[in-house]
Design a protein around this motif. Structure first.
Motif, short mmCIF file in Angstrom:
data_model
loop_
_atom_site.label_atom_id
_atom_site.label_comp_id
_atom_site.label_asym_id
_atom_site.label_seq_id
_atom_site.Cartn_x
_atom_site.Cartn_y
_atom_site.Cartn_z
N UNK A 1 42.38 82.05 -22.58
CA UNK A 1 42.49 83.21 -21.68
C UNK A 1 43.23 84.38 -22.31
N UNK A 2 42.64 85.56 -22.19
CA UNK A 2 43.34 86.79 -22.59
C UNK A 2 44.05 87.31 -21.35
N UNK B 1 48.02 76.91 -27.55
CA UNK B 1 48.24 78.21 -26.89
C UNK B 1 47.51 78.23 -25.55
N UNK B 2 48.17 78.75 -24.51
CA UNK B 2 47.57 78.80 -23.18
C UNK B 2 47.17 80.21 -22.76
N UNK B 3 47.64 81.21 -23.49
CA UNK B 3 47.29 82.59 -23.14
C UNK B 3 47.53 83.53 -24.31
N UNK B 4 46.81 84.64 -24.32
CA UNK B 4 46.89 85.61 -25.41
C UNK B 4 47.19 87.00 -24.86
N UNK B 5 48.04 87.73 -25.59
CA UNK B 5 48.24 89.16 -25.33
C UNK B 5 47.79 89.90 -26.58
N UNK B 6 46.93 90.90 -26.40
CA UNK B 6 46.44 91.69 -27.53
C UNK B 6 47.07 93.07 -27.47
N UNK C 1 44.15 91.94 -18.43
CA UNK C 1 42.84 92.12 -19.06
C UNK C 1 41.74 92.04 -18.01
N UNK C 2 40.82 93.01 -18.07
CA UNK C 2 39.69 93.07 -17.14
C UNK C 2 38.41 93.23 -17.94
N UNK D 1 37.43 85.61 -28.11
CA UNK D 1 36.91 84.99 -26.89
C UNK D 1 35.84 83.96 -27.20
N UNK D 2 34.92 84.32 -28.10
CA UNK D 2 33.80 83.44 -28.41
C UNK D 2 34.25 82.18 -29.13
N UNK D 3 35.20 82.31 -30.03
CA UNK D 3 35.59 81.18 -30.87
C UNK D 3 36.56 80.23 -30.20
#
Length: 398
Positions: A369-370, A342-347, A385-386, A363-365
């Motif tokens: 990138x979010x 995976x190269x990016x995440x959307x929450x 995301x900011x 983020x920690x695990x």
């Protein structure tokens, strides 16, 4: 003032900047400091409005020194007003986004501001403080591993001379949590690949289809040509849902009949995007359980089909996760990441849950990138995301 004078002014300004006769280093340095600085230090928090006013003054000072061929000063009130209006519009837009995000995170923020912050009302530093903090962080769905990491760091750092009371430890807690998020605060950059192919994946019910349409709408508003692909061919209403949303938002959708091979529609869609010179192709895949290997193999097949046409694609493999699933999202992320890189995440669905703390665990695990967060059900309720804004809101900073 005439358009000729406006064009003359901006042409002069462009030439001066390109010839390094007007220094922009100070402004750029300030902007860089804002982007990279520590948002938690009140003394160093930059005032965006003040920065933009300084830029206005720079333009104003420059414009008053200009002269026409007949030695008349060019003091173009229209240009100055345009600068002021654009600056104010940008500030208003940012404020509106911040307020919307604050409202979205109100449930998560309540846990942090009323739960965690109350621990630090006493100046006393003891083991009970850290024990209570640990319990509150777990209730905020930050997760065991991430909580242990933060608590152990705080205990270690609290022995230093500059962390002698709970107020200082509270500040250090915010700082530590900010840096956890900062490393995944990496916006998606659409590069020169045409089409730029985004493969949207995730489990059932997390909002992949609506996220795909929101992405398409966002990129279209940035004057990009966008096409959607209905590769969710197993869900009975999956194809129709995407086609209807595409039609409503005037975005073309490539689809086959329900039940057909998803790789076939993806192959046709990539070919169509190339022939039509489409900037961005967004592929909505079927939801699948993250622990079913044969379903992951199907996604791998989809990727192989894409690579047969474009070896560098897909350029983004975007995992959509539902924040309300809390710590379950960690296993989803792990399985999808191991299978697909995976190269990016959307929450999504942050507006309906108090489990926003799960962002820290993810983020920690994984350090993936979010890219975006979902802040509502409207088509425009998808924001980059900011990390600074997120921290400011959950800790109720002004």
């Amino acid at each position: 003032m005439s358009n000729d004078k406006k064009n003359s002014f901006f042409s002069w300004l462009t030439n001066k900047i390109s010839n390094n006769k007007i220094s922009t280093k100070k402004v750029l340095k300030t902007d860089k400091e804002y982007k990279e600085g520590n948002c938690l230090n009140k003394k160093s928090i930059p005032n965006i409005l003040a920065q933009e006013k300084n830029i206005q003054k720079k333009f104003l000072k420059t414009s008053t020194s200009l002269k026409t061929n007949n030695d008349d000063k060019i003091i173009d009130i229209d240009i100055i007003q345009d600068i002021k209006k654009n600056t104010q519009d940008n500030i208003t837009k940012r404020n509106n986004i911040f307020l919307k995000l604050k409202n979205t995170l109100r449930k998560t923020q309540k846990i942090f501001s009323e739960g965690i912050s109350n621990i630090f009302t006493s100046k006393k530093m003891d083991k009970l403080l850290f024990k209570t903090l640990e319990e509150k962080m777990l209730l905020a769905d930050i997760g065991i591993d991430t909580t242990d990491y933060i608590i152990n760091t705080l205990i270690t750092e609290s022995s230093r001379k500059d962390l002698q009371n709970s107020e200082q430890v509270y500040y250090f807690l915010q700082k530590k949590m900010y840096y956890i998020l900062k490393k995944v605060d990496v916006p998606l950059k659409i590069n020169n690949h045409i089409p730029f192919i985004i493969l949207v994946v995730g489990v059932n019910g997390v909002g992949k289809t609506t996220t795909a349409v929101k992405l398409a709408k966002k990129y279209k508003s940035e004057n990009k040509s966008v096409m959607l692909v209905a590769a969710d061919t197993f869900r009975a209403a999956g194809v129709e849902q995407l086609k209807q949303l595409g039609e409503i938002n005037n975005i073309p959708v490539i689809s086959h009949q329900s039940g057909t091979d998803s790789s076939a529609v993806i192959f046709d869609a990539v070919q169509a995007a190339i022939s039509r010179n489409i900037d961005i192709l967004i592929i909505d895949t079927a939801g699948r359980l993250h622990n079913k290997l044969y379903l992951m193999e199907e996604l791998k097949k989809n990727i192989r089909v894409i690579k047969k046409i474009n070896s560098s694609a897909p350029h983004e493999i975007m995992l959509v996760i539902d924040a309300s699933n809390g710590q379950n999202t960690l296993k989803q992320t792990e399985n999808f990441h191991n299978a697909l890189n995976i190269t990016g995440i959307v929450i999504t669905k942050l507006d309906g849950t108090a489990k926003g703390g799960v962002l820290f665990s993810i983020a920690h695990r994984f350090s993936i990138p979010i890219r975006y967060i979902g802040i509502g059900e409207n088509i425009t309720d998808l924001e980059v995301f900011n990390s600074k804004n997120f921290i400011k809101i959950i800790f109720d900073q002004k």
